[in-house]
Design an enzyme around this catalytic site. Structure first.
Site, PDB file in Angstrom:
ATOM      1  N   LYS A  47      24.156 -53.048  -3.389  1.00 50.57           N
ATOM      2  CA  LYS A  47      24.792 -52.423  -2.225  1.00 50.57           C
ATOM      3  C   LYS A  47      24.163 -51.075  -1.885  1.00 50.57           C
ATOM      4  CE  LYS A  47      26.935 -55.984  -1.682  1.00 50.57           C
ATOM      5  NZ  LYS A  47      28.239 -56.532  -1.687  1.00 50.57           N
ATOM      6  N   HIS A  50      24.917 -57.393   5.414  1.00 50.55           N
ATOM      7  CA  HIS A  50      25.738 -57.988   4.356  1.00 50.55           C
ATOM      8  C   HIS A  50      25.963 -59.461   4.722  1.00 50.55           C
ATOM      9  CE1 HIS A  50      29.746 -57.651   1.868  1.00 50.55           C
ATOM     10  NE2 HIS A  50      28.777 -58.120   1.147  1.00 50.55           N
ATOM     11  N   SER A  75      33.523 -58.497   1.743  1.00 45.86           N
ATOM     12  CA  SER A  75      33.517 -58.828   0.320  1.00 45.86           C
ATOM     13  C   SER A  75      34.662 -59.771  -0.003  1.00 45.86           C
ATOM     14  CB  SER A  75      33.656 -57.549  -0.501  1.00 45.86           C
ATOM     15  OG  SER A  75      32.591 -56.690  -0.193  1.00 45.86           O
ATOM     16  N   CYS A  86      35.183 -62.793   0.937  1.00 42.76           N
ATOM     17  CA  CYS A  86      35.673 -63.571   2.081  1.00 42.76           C
ATOM     18  C   CYS A  86      34.835 -64.824   2.336  1.00 42.76           C
ATOM     19  CB  CYS A  86      35.739 -62.700   3.324  1.00 42.76           C
ATOM     20  SG  CYS A  86      37.056 -61.472   3.226  1.00 42.76           S
ATOM     21  N   ASP A 116      24.426 -62.872  -0.220  1.00 43.45           N
ATOM     22  CA  ASP A 116      25.089 -61.581  -0.016  1.00 43.45           C
ATOM     23  C   ASP A 116      24.364 -60.638   0.940  1.00 43.45           C
ATOM     24  OD1 ASP A 116      27.466 -60.094  -0.859  1.00 43.45           O
ATOM     25  OD2 ASP A 116      26.097 -58.695  -1.810  1.00 43.45           O
TER      26      ASP A 116
HETATM   27  P1  GTP Z   1      31.353 -60.829  -2.283  1.00 47.75           P
HETATM   28  O1  GTP Z   1      30.510 -61.304  -3.420  1.00 47.75           O
HETATM   29  O2  GTP Z   1      32.422 -59.886  -2.721  1.00 47.75           O
HETATM   30  O3  GTP Z   1      30.552 -60.257  -1.168  1.00 47.75           O
HETATM   31  O4  GTP Z   1      32.212 -62.100  -1.778  1.00 47.75           O
HETATM   32  P2  GTP Z   1      31.856 -63.404  -0.907  1.00 47.75           P
HETATM   33  O5  GTP Z   1      31.928 -63.089   0.544  1.00 47.75           O
HETATM   34  O6  GTP Z   1      30.610 -64.022  -1.411  1.00 47.75           O
HETATM   35  O7  GTP Z   1      33.109 -64.358  -1.217  1.00 47.75           O
HETATM   36  P3  GTP Z   1      33.199 -65.731  -2.057  1.00 47.75           P
HETATM   37  O8  GTP Z   1      32.391 -66.830  -1.457  1.00 47.75           O
HETATM   38  O9  GTP Z   1      32.928 -65.419  -3.481  1.00 47.75           O
HETATM   39  O10 GTP Z   1      34.737 -66.113  -1.873  1.00 47.75           O
HETATM   40  C1  GTP Z   1      35.779 -65.280  -2.294  1.00 47.75           C
HETATM   41  C2  GTP Z   1      37.038 -66.069  -2.477  1.00 47.75           C
HETATM   42  O11 GTP Z   1      37.372 -66.772  -1.273  1.00 47.75           O
HETATM   43  C3  GTP Z   1      36.915 -67.122  -3.580  1.00 47.75           C
HETATM   44  O12 GTP Z   1      38.081 -67.094  -4.360  1.00 47.75           O
HETATM   45  C4  GTP Z   1      36.808 -68.410  -2.822  1.00 47.75           C
HETATM   46  O13 GTP Z   1      37.338 -69.508  -3.535  1.00 47.75           O
HETATM   47  C5  GTP Z   1      37.580 -68.141  -1.533  1.00 47.75           C
HETATM   48  N1  GTP Z   1      37.026 -68.939  -0.407  1.00 47.75           N
HETATM   49  C6  GTP Z   1      35.734 -69.032  -0.037  1.00 47.75           C
HETATM   50  N2  GTP Z   1      35.562 -69.897   0.996  1.00 47.75           N
HETATM   51  C7  GTP Z   1      36.796 -70.355   1.295  1.00 47.75           C
HETATM   52  C8  GTP Z   1      37.292 -71.292   2.271  1.00 47.75           C
HETATM   53  O14 GTP Z   1      36.564 -71.865   3.074  1.00 47.75           O
HETATM   54  N3  GTP Z   1      38.641 -71.491   2.279  1.00 47.75           N
HETATM   55  C9  GTP Z   1      39.489 -70.868   1.405  1.00 47.75           C
HETATM   56  N4  GTP Z   1      40.784 -71.142   1.470  1.00 47.75           N
HETATM   57  N5  GTP Z   1      39.060 -70.001   0.452  1.00 47.75           N
HETATM   58  C10 GTP Z   1      37.732 -69.744   0.408  1.00 47.75           C
HETATM   59  C1  SPV Z   2      30.890 -56.962  -2.707  1.00 46.95           C
HETATM   60  O1  SPV Z   2      31.870 -56.279  -3.054  1.00 46.95           O
HETATM   61  O2  SPV Z   2      30.611 -57.176  -1.506  1.00 46.95           O
HETATM   62  C2  SPV Z   2      30.039 -57.584  -3.734  1.00 46.95           C
HETATM   63  C3  SPV Z   2      30.272 -57.233  -5.140  1.00 46.95           C
HETATM   64  O3  SPV Z   2      29.147 -58.337  -3.396  1.00 46.95           O
HETATM   65  S1  SPV Z   2      29.547 -55.717  -5.567  1.00 46.95           S
HETATM   66  O4  SPV Z   2      28.189 -55.957  -6.036  1.00 46.95           O
HETATM   67  O5  SPV Z   2      30.356 -55.139  -6.665  1.00 46.95           O
HETATM   68  O6  SPV Z   2      29.511 -54.814  -4.444  1.00 46.95           O
HETATM   69 MN    MN Z   3      29.119 -58.664  -1.112  1.00 45.78          MN
END
Ligand code: GTP
Ligand code: SPV
Ligand code: MN
Length: 602
Positions: A222, A242, A264, A266, A289
């Site tokens: 980040k 992002h 994040s 989401c 990411d």
């Molecule tokens: P960062 O690494 O923090 O940037 O997060 P990210 O945007 O990569 O989110 P990630 O894909 O890890 O999803 C975060 C949470 O949302 C997880 O618990 C997933 O299971 C949930 N999730 C992801 N996609 C969906 C979806 O399409 N529907 C629902 N209901 N939940 C979802």
């Molecule tokens: C986020 O928070 O968007 C992440 C995890 O991808 S971290 O690397 O801790 O920022």
């Molecule tokens: Mn992220």
């Protein structure tokens, strides 16, 4: 290892930091597997990590953080520019001289009893015209092993740098000096008020102190690839976002490259590794990411993933929701703040099989029926528990994921987590409207940041915590990129997978999201229908491929309709957010707001 570089500025910086931080040893990382193994062994020997059962999870370890050090700390994150105006209303600002004085006092002697590791790393394939070199100094072996997975570390980076190459200095300390004879703790860190995640975009410099966790400590991610890079990108005319990057191939073999920005936790990692439920469509992951994007000689926007691994949200990840992530983390992975099962594997909430007993992320005996003082179930894994795994282990990693030239982006997607109001998908009328959609994206908070307490927050382009300069200037940069791209600009969409009716998801999400991506691709090709709404173009239920989809007609209707009253009710909040941006709010954004209100009849 001793230093192997002749780079004078680098050697000078390292010796200055050594004088200030006074480590017991200095070690230059070479990025080899032997080094990784030795450092993992060190963390096992000191008790910082637990080896997982090699029959279940080969070559993998579990770390438990200090309970106060579990996520990014946005209140302690600073953009330090000479003029406070340049950090803008969405960033914490401190005067660079004052911030450096405060931090230098903390850094003085802060590595006592510890080893100072010098990590030469490349964000992006080494030698790619889009890649950048960083040097992280850290006193945390946890950071070194994670950086090994998340970036490209080693001698090759120093070779590329030569004697004069440009690098981004990234200083990190956990902020826990050891007195002579003092025994170390499993997860050293400083109290919250002494944590600083500081950026000096004018100098391309990062100083982080007091936290060992994720985005606070793995400074290539980040801090460099978003906050510092976004400021560089604006100066140099490119984009650091992002965003996940994926390639979708339709049954006719046409490829579409999609970059999607969700806040994040989401859904980026999940969408990046999507397994389409619709026949004949194929999805491959390029990044989960961060996207760095440049306009190439063909006039199109090309994206690379600057990272080499995934630092993904663990809870919710299962063979049902994200099988490709589960396969990616089968071995050679680092886990943080997960449950340790009785057979020496890891577990977290909503994994495929339940866990009846284990050690929770705080190191306590745990069973799923345990409740806290308020009667709420105690979670075994922290909601922001993470896995760190090499991208190359992903079964659907795109063969071109390391192409130094990147992939041409056809579609941008924005979104957020909204249990109400926001429909499943809509499309921007044009680029400027797309910028407005991204700029006004909003989401309910998640566990990825410790200190966000509001019900709903605007998170422009999912960059609110990651934009290294004034958000008004950032939007202006987006408008100008659109001018340069013209007809070749990606088409812009907005999605929300998270609508709920009580506790029930209205949309099944995950692999079924391919239906929505298919509609987007068909919009790009000009074959899919849409209706005009105040938000943008939206599919009627018949425009979406719903063959075999188990969603009732009434739910689908809710997912694909616009409740004008609900959006009119949010206009005061929107106005207040935009007012905060002040006189750097682009004129083109003002025109978009006016047009939006007119469409809503407000
Ligand atoms: P960062 O690494 O923090 O940037 O997060 P990210 O945007 O990569 O989110 P990630 O894909 O890890 O999803 C975060 C949470 O949302 C997880 O618990 C997933 O299971 C949930 N999730 C992801 N996609 C969906 C979806 O399409 N529907 C629902 N209901 N939940 C979802
Ligand atoms: C986020 O928070 O968007 C992440 C995890 O991808 S971290 O690397 O801790 O920022
Ligand atoms: Mn992220």
């Amino acid at each position: 290892m001793a230093s192997t570089t002749q780079h004078k500025a680098l050697l000078k910086w390292v010796s200055e930091i050594e004088r200030m931080c006074r480590p017991a040893h200095v070690y230059w990382c070479d990025g080899t597997k032997a080094e990784y193994d030795a450092l993992i062994k060190l963390t096992l020997d000191t008790g910082a990590a637990t080896r997982l059962n090699p029959d279940r999870r080969p070559n993998s370890v579990l770390f438990r953080s200090h309970p106060s050090d579990v996520a990014r700390v946005e209140d302690r994150t600073f953009i330090s520019t000479p003029d406070s105006e340049d950090a803008g209303p969405t960033n914490n600002w401190m005067d660079p001289a004052e911030l450096k004085r405060e931090m230098a006092a903390l850094y003085t002697g802060c590595m006592a009893g510890r080893t100072l590791y010098v990590i030469p790393f490349s964000m992006g394939p080494i030698g790619s015209p889009i890649a950048k070199v960083g040097i992280e100094i850290t006193d945390s072996p946890y950071v070194v092993v994670n950086m090994h997975i998340m970036t490209r570390v080693g001698q090759k980076v120093l070779d590329t740098l030569g004697e004069k190459g440009e690098f981004i200095p990234c200083l990190h300390s956990v902020g826990a000096p050891l007195a002579p004879g003092q025994k170390d703790v499993a997860w050293p860190c400083a109290p919250i008020g002494q944590k600083y995640i500081s950026h000096f975009p004018d100098e391309n410099l990062i100083w982080s102190y007091g936290s060992g966790y994720g985005g606070n400590a793995l400074l290539g991610k980040k801090c460099l690839a978003l906050r510092i890079a976004s400021a560089m990108a604006r100066r140099e005319g490119w984009m650091a976002e992002h965003m996940l990057i994926l390639r979708l191939t339709n049954p006719a073999g046409r490829r579409f490259h999609i970059a999607a920005a969700f806040p994040s936790a989401c859904g980026k990692t999940n969408l990046a590794m999507l397994q389409p439920t619709i026949p004949g469509w194929k999805c491959e992951c390029i990044g989960d990411d961060i996207a760095w994007m440049k306009i190439r000689p063909d006039g199109r926007l090309h994206a690379i993933n600057p990272e080499a691994g995934f630092f993904g949200v663990a809870p919710g990840t299962s063979y049902k929701s994200n099988p490709m992530a589960m396969k990616t983390i089968r071995a050679n992975s680092i886990f943080t703040n997960c449950v340790l099962t009785d057979d020496g594997d890891i577990w977290w909430e909503d994994m495929d099989v339940p866990c009846t007993h284990g050690i929770d992320w705080k190191g306590q005996e745990w069973t799923p029926d345990m409740k806290d003082a308020d009667g709420k179930p105690i979670k075994g894994a922290h909601p922001n528990a993470r896995f760190t795994a090499p991208a190359r282990q992903c079964p659907v990693i795109c063969p071109d994921w390391e192409d130094p030239a990147g992939v041409p982006i056809d579609i941008f997607v924005f979104g957020g987590r909204r249990t109400h109001v926001m429909p499943l998908v809509h499309q921007a009328f044009d680029w400027d409207h797309g910028v407005f959609m991204g700029a006004t994206a909003a989401s309910e908070p998640t566990a990825a940041a410790l200190d966000v307490k509001v019900k709903l927050r605007y998170d422009p382009m999912a960059m609110l915590p990651f934009c290294g300069y004034h958000i008004g200037d950032y939007w202006q940069h987006w408008f100008e990129m659109g001018d340069r791209l013209g007809e070749k600009a990606p088409k812009v969409f907005y999605v929300n997978w998270f609508r709920k009716d009580g506790k029930r998801w209205l949309w099944p999400g995950f692999g079924e999201n391919s239906r929505v991506l298919k509609w987007m691709c068909e919009r790009v090709e000009g074959t899919a229908g849409a209706r005009r709404t105040p938000l943008g173009y939206m599919p009627a239920p018949a425009d979406l491929d719903t063959a075999g989809l188990e969603v009732g007609a009434a739910d689908l209707e809710t997912l694909l309709s616009v409740d004008g009253n609900a959006f009119r009710d949010e206009l005061d909040e929107l106005d207040a957010f935009l007012k905060k941006v002040g006189d750097r709010l682009p004129e083109r954004m003002k025109r978009q707001v006016a047009a939006y209100k007119q469409r809503l009849g407000a």
